[in-house]
Design a protein around this motif. Structure first.
Motif, mmCIF file in Angstrom:
data_model
loop_
_atom_site.group_PDB
_atom_site.id
_atom_site.type_symbol
_atom_site.label_atom_id
_atom_site.label_comp_id
_atom_site.label_asym_id
_atom_site.label_seq_id
_atom_site.Cartn_x
_atom_site.Cartn_y
_atom_site.Cartn_z
ATOM 1 N N ARG A 88 -13.811 -13.274 -3.657
ATOM 2 C CA ARG A 88 -12.931 -13.718 -2.591
ATOM 3 C C ARG A 88 -11.869 -12.479 -2.342
ATOM 4 N N SER A 89 -11.220 -12.092 -3.332
ATOM 5 C CA SER A 89 -10.268 -11.102 -3.281
ATOM 6 C C SER A 89 -10.867 -9.834 -2.946
ATOM 7 N N CYS A 90 -11.689 -9.362 -3.175
ATOM 8 C CA CYS A 90 -12.735 -8.262 -2.945
ATOM 9 C C CYS A 90 -13.180 -8.121 -1.448
ATOM 10 N N ALA A 91 -13.278 -9.461 -0.878
ATOM 11 C CA ALA A 91 -13.903 -9.033 0.482
ATOM 12 C C ALA A 91 -12.809 -9.922 1.389
ATOM 13 N N PRO A 92 -11.768 -9.376 1.483
ATOM 14 C CA PRO A 92 -10.650 -9.721 2.407
ATOM 15 C C PRO A 92 -10.764 -9.422 3.839
ATOM 16 N N ILE A 93 -10.336 -10.051 4.962
ATOM 17 C CA ILE A 93 -10.002 -9.835 6.302
ATOM 18 C C ILE A 93 -8.686 -8.930 6.344
ATOM 19 N N LEU A 94 -8.811 -7.676 6.602
ATOM 20 C CA LEU A 94 -7.515 -6.861 6.853
ATOM 21 C C LEU A 94 -7.281 -6.664 8.184
ATOM 22 N N ILE A 95 -5.944 -7.201 8.598
ATOM 23 C CA ILE A 95 -5.244 -6.854 9.934
ATOM 24 C C ILE A 95 -4.555 -5.786 10.069
ATOM 25 N N VAL A 96 -5.108 -4.812 10.789
ATOM 26 C CA VAL A 96 -4.111 -3.571 10.919
ATOM 27 C C VAL A 96 -3.900 -3.168 12.274
ATOM 28 N N GLY A 97 -3.231 -2.334 12.690
ATOM 29 C CA GLY A 97 -2.812 -1.727 13.985
ATOM 30 C C GLY A 97 -1.482 -0.964 13.952
ATOM 31 N N ALA A 98 -1.351 -0.407 15.090
ATOM 32 C CA ALA A 98 0.227 0.212 15.164
ATOM 33 C C ALA A 98 1.155 -0.898 15.063
ATOM 34 N N PRO A 99 2.328 -0.732 14.343
ATOM 35 C CA PRO A 99 3.490 -1.575 14.609
ATOM 36 C C PRO A 99 3.743 -2.159 15.731
ATOM 37 N N ARG A 100 3.912 -3.342 15.976
ATOM 38 C CA ARG A 100 4.535 -4.015 17.322
ATOM 39 C C ARG A 100 3.263 -4.276 18.283
ATOM 40 N N SER A 101 2.013 -4.437 17.602
ATOM 41 C CA SER A 101 0.821 -4.486 18.402
ATOM 42 C C SER A 101 0.567 -5.967 18.655
ATOM 43 N N GLY A 102 1.040 -6.729 17.822
ATOM 44 C CA GLY A 102 0.679 -8.186 17.749
ATOM 45 C C GLY A 102 -0.208 -8.710 16.431
ATOM 46 N N THR A 103 0.145 -7.951 15.602
ATOM 47 C CA THR A 103 -0.807 -8.049 14.224
ATOM 48 C C THR A 103 -0.204 -9.491 13.708
#
Length: 289
Positions: free
Chosen positions: A7-22
């Motif tokens: 489970r550690s090796c299959a994460p959901i990574l939330i990315v985006g420009a800072p201040r985009s609503g992440t």
């Protein structure tokens, strides 16, 4: 491979420009009891440079560096083991959860490394109009929590937005796009698509409850280090469009006509690819093919 490791090796990574609503997207997912995660780790910004330096210095006219001492595959395996050591504790501290969500906006800039270290990861890319992001970044500069990192000009802010968006466009991992404006205007279709992408089941009522929890700031963080008891976000850090919270800073950061035009010129090509136009309108979005 045990469950914690897999489970550690299959994460959901939330990315985006800072201040985009992440943060809002992360907190919404964390409000589901099957999901766990903590504060921004900046893991790959801290450790990913080792792999980039390995490749860069090995290719120089006078090769040197870690390639003199490490095999490349061994270095990747060591970075993966360090990630598992870091994030496995989060999963162990949340025994009811079977999904790890990690949100670090700047991980958008490290997706080339992430794709090698965590090839089973999936990416949620939160996008927002570049002009709104620039205003929020400039407003952050006038706060106690943003003064040491936020940009000082609209053009620098615009380049930050463009760099993050273009980095995600090059990503080789599965990517799902969440449009911040769309999430606020009509949440459930956006959340339903997000739930499908990450593999969660649930009805509209349950998703709405998760979003409400996120907006209150009640979604739990899990920590295992010196900051195991993660401090609450400072005032004004979380702010849905239209809410108060950074009113004085926002007023100082509002873009004038010239800066709005400059930001549009800098970000136009990427903005149009994302479905935005010069007047601030946007078309309905969905998962990236």
């Amino acid at each position: 491979m045990d469950q914690i490791e897999s489970r550690s090796c299959a994460p959901i990574l939330i990315v985006g420009a800072p201040r985009s609503g992440t943060t809002l997207v992360q907190r919404t997912l964390l409000a589901d009891p099957r999901v766990c995660g903590g504060q921004e780790s900046h893991f790959f910004a801290s450790f990913g440079q080792a792999l980039r330096d390995f490749d860069r210095k090995r290719a120089l006219g006078r090769p040197h560096g870690l390639a003199c001492y490490w095999k490349r595959d061994a270095l990747i395996a060591r970075l993966r083991a360090l990630w598992i050591e870091t994030m496995g504790g989060v999963l162990e501290a949340a025994p009811g959860a079977d999904m790890l969500v990690e949100k670090t906006p700047d991980h958008a800039l490290w997706l080339d490394v992430i794709s090698e270290v965590l090839p089973a990861a999936r990416v949620v890319h939160v996008v927002r109009d570049s002009r709104a992001v620039c205003e929020s970044l400039l407003a952050a500069r006038h706060t106690s929590w943003g003064s040491d990192w936020a940009p000082r000009s609209a053009m620098v802010a615009a380049r930050i937005w463009r760099t993050h968006v273009e980095a995600v466009e090059r990503c080789r991992l599965p990517v799902h796009q969440v449009r911040y404006e769309e999430l606020l205007a009509d949440p459930d279709p956006v959340l339903a698509a997000l739930w499908r992408f990450v593999g969660l089941e649930g009805d509209a009522e349950a998703r709405a409850a998760c979003l409400a929890t996120a907006r209150r700031g009640d979604a739990p963080f899990v920590g295992t280090g010196d900051l195991a008891r993660t401090p609450p976000e400072p005032e004004g850090f979380r702010r849905d469009a239209g809410e108060r919270g950074m009113s004085k800073a926002s007023a100082r950061a509002e873009l004038g006509p010239l800066d709005r035009w400059r930001v549009w010129r800098e970000t136009r090509e990427a903005m149009e690819r994302l479905g935005y136009d010069a007047r601030g309108r946007w078309s309905a979005s969905g998962a990236r093919p």
